[in-house]
Structures are given as C-alpha cells and as structure tokens.
Motif scaffolding. Structure first.
Motif, short mmCIF file in Angstrom:
data_model
loop_
_atom_site.label_atom_id
_atom_site.label_comp_id
_atom_site.label_asym_id
_atom_site.label_seq_id
_atom_site.Cartn_x
_atom_site.Cartn_y
_atom_site.Cartn_z
N TYR A 1 0.82 -1.20 0.00
CA TYR A 1 0.00 0.00 0.00
C TYR A 1 0.86 1.25 0.00
O TYR A 1 1.88 1.32 0.67
CB TYR A 1 -0.95 0.00 1.20
N HIS B 1 2.02 4.90 0.93
CA HIS B 1 2.00 5.59 2.22
C HIS B 1 1.47 7.02 2.12
O HIS B 1 1.30 7.68 3.13
CB HIS B 1 3.42 5.62 2.80
N ILE C 1 -1.17 8.50 4.64
CA ILE C 1 -1.16 7.72 5.88
C ILE C 1 -0.43 8.56 6.94
O ILE C 1 0.67 9.05 6.69
CB ILE C 1 -0.45 6.36 5.68
N THR D 1 1.53 4.95 10.02
CA THR D 1 0.59 4.15 10.79
C THR D 1 -0.82 4.46 10.33
O THR D 1 -1.30 5.58 10.51
CB THR D 1 0.72 4.47 12.30
N PRO D 2 -1.51 3.48 9.72
CA PRO D 2 -2.87 3.75 9.28
C PRO D 2 -3.81 4.01 10.45
O PRO D 2 -3.61 3.48 11.54
CB PRO D 2 -3.28 2.48 8.53
N THR E 1 -7.50 -0.33 10.43
CA THR E 1 -7.17 -1.52 9.65
C THR E 1 -8.30 -2.53 9.79
O THR E 1 -9.07 -2.51 10.76
CB THR E 1 -5.86 -2.18 10.13
N GLN F 1 -8.53 -6.76 9.22
CA GLN F 1 -7.81 -7.99 8.93
C GLN F 1 -6.40 -7.69 8.44
O GLN F 1 -5.90 -8.29 7.50
CB GLN F 1 -8.59 -8.84 7.93
N GLY F 2 -5.77 -6.73 9.08
CA GLY F 2 -4.39 -6.39 8.78
C GLY F 2 -4.19 -5.48 7.57
O GLY F 2 -3.08 -5.11 7.26
N LEU F 3 -5.27 -5.08 6.90
CA LEU F 3 -5.16 -4.23 5.73
C LEU F 3 -5.56 -2.80 6.10
O LEU F 3 -6.56 -2.60 6.77
CB LEU F 3 -6.05 -4.75 4.60
N PRO F 4 -4.80 -1.81 5.63
CA PRO F 4 -5.12 -0.42 5.99
C PRO F 4 -6.35 0.08 5.24
O PRO F 4 -6.39 0.07 4.02
CB PRO F 4 -3.86 0.35 5.56
N LEU F 5 -7.35 0.52 5.98
CA LEU F 5 -8.57 1.04 5.36
C LEU F 5 -8.31 2.40 4.75
O LEU F 5 -7.69 3.27 5.37
CB LEU F 5 -9.70 1.13 6.38
#
Length: 163
Positions: A87, A89, A92, A101-102, A105, A107-111
């Motif tokens: 993804y 940055h 972010i 740092t998002p 998240t 399931q570990g994915l940055p929304l």
C-alpha cells in the motif's frame, strides 16, 4: 504470483464483459475462457489491458518503494510483502517514531489506503518507475519549512504547556 492473490490485468479477447458472442449476438452464455468475468491473466495474443482498478494509485509517488535507489529496494525488498498488496504511504499519518501508521485496519489491511502504483506495475508487467527515488522530508524541520510554523504539539512542549 502468490496463490491467494489474483490479478486480472487484461480484457478477455473472446467475449464482451464475460458474455460469449454467438450468431445471434450476445446470447447470454458465459465465456469459457474467463469464466464470465470478462478479465483474464492469460491474454492469448493481443489483448487490451484492463483499466487500472480505482484502488490503485494512478502514478508512482516521488518516494515510491519501487523507484531505483529507494530504501526498500536497497534492502533487497526486505520490507516489501510477497503475498499481499503493498500500500502507498501517501495520506497515511506518521507516528512519533516516524513510521507510517494507518488510522484504521481490517484484517491487517489499511482502510482507505491505495495500492502502490509501483507494486501494481511489477505485478502486472507494466513498466516500473524509471525516475530515481527522492527523499520526502518528515519531521519538525520539514513541517516548519512547508507550513511556516512548527507542529503545535512540539511548540507547546518547548514552551512548557500541556498539549
């Protein structure tokens, strides 16, 4: 390409949006080549590239991890994921230690984060960014140079006030 990751970068050359043509026109039968999706990763000759998905950055940023000279490539890709999208940055937030740092998240994915254009180019066989990596400044010095004042939290600390 990893087993769980499926990228279909070409339009199917045998159908129209997943519907196979017949003598009567588009008769409603699903294409057997692409299983009715309309996209494929096996173009079988000259196939038109599919449009870039809306969740992928349109162009690599100036400090893209896939530009020549980037810290990620200099470390032989140690920080680049093998089995999931990388993804961008841009947009972010940066935390106090200087890492991206998002905000949220799932399931570990940055929304809300976009897929990196350099990663997409590598995965789909497009040309990787040719222009070299350039360092984008972060921190109080960069903030002051860009906005004319230091970050409020740091200014308050220096003056002895509680943020």
């Amino acid at each position: 390409m990893p087993d769980g990751l499926l990228i279909l970068p070409f339009r199917c050359p045998f159908c129209v949006a997943g519907i196979a043509p017949s003598e009567k026109g588009l008769d409603g039968e699903r294409c057997h080549h692409c299983s009715g999706i309309g996209l494929t990763d096996e173009p079988c000759g000259d196939a038109e590239r599919a449009p870039r998905p809306p969740g992928v950055m349109r162009a690599p940023c100036g400090d893209c991890a896939y530009r020549p000279g980037s810290p990620e490539l200099e470390a032989n890709g140690a920080q680049l994921p093998d089995d999931e999208p990388f993804y961008c940055h841009q947009g972010i937030p940066v935390n106090a230690s200087g890492t991206y740092t998002p905000v949220a998240t799932f399931q570990g994915l940055p929304l809300g984060a976009m897929v990196c254009a350099g990663w997409w180019a590598l995965q789909t066989g497009e040309q990787l960014p040719a222009a070299p990596y350039r360092e984008i400044g972060i921190g109080p010095e960069y903030f002051e140079k860009r906005y004319g004042t230091g970050p409020r939290a740091l200014t308050d600390q220096q003056e002895g006030r509680q943020p």
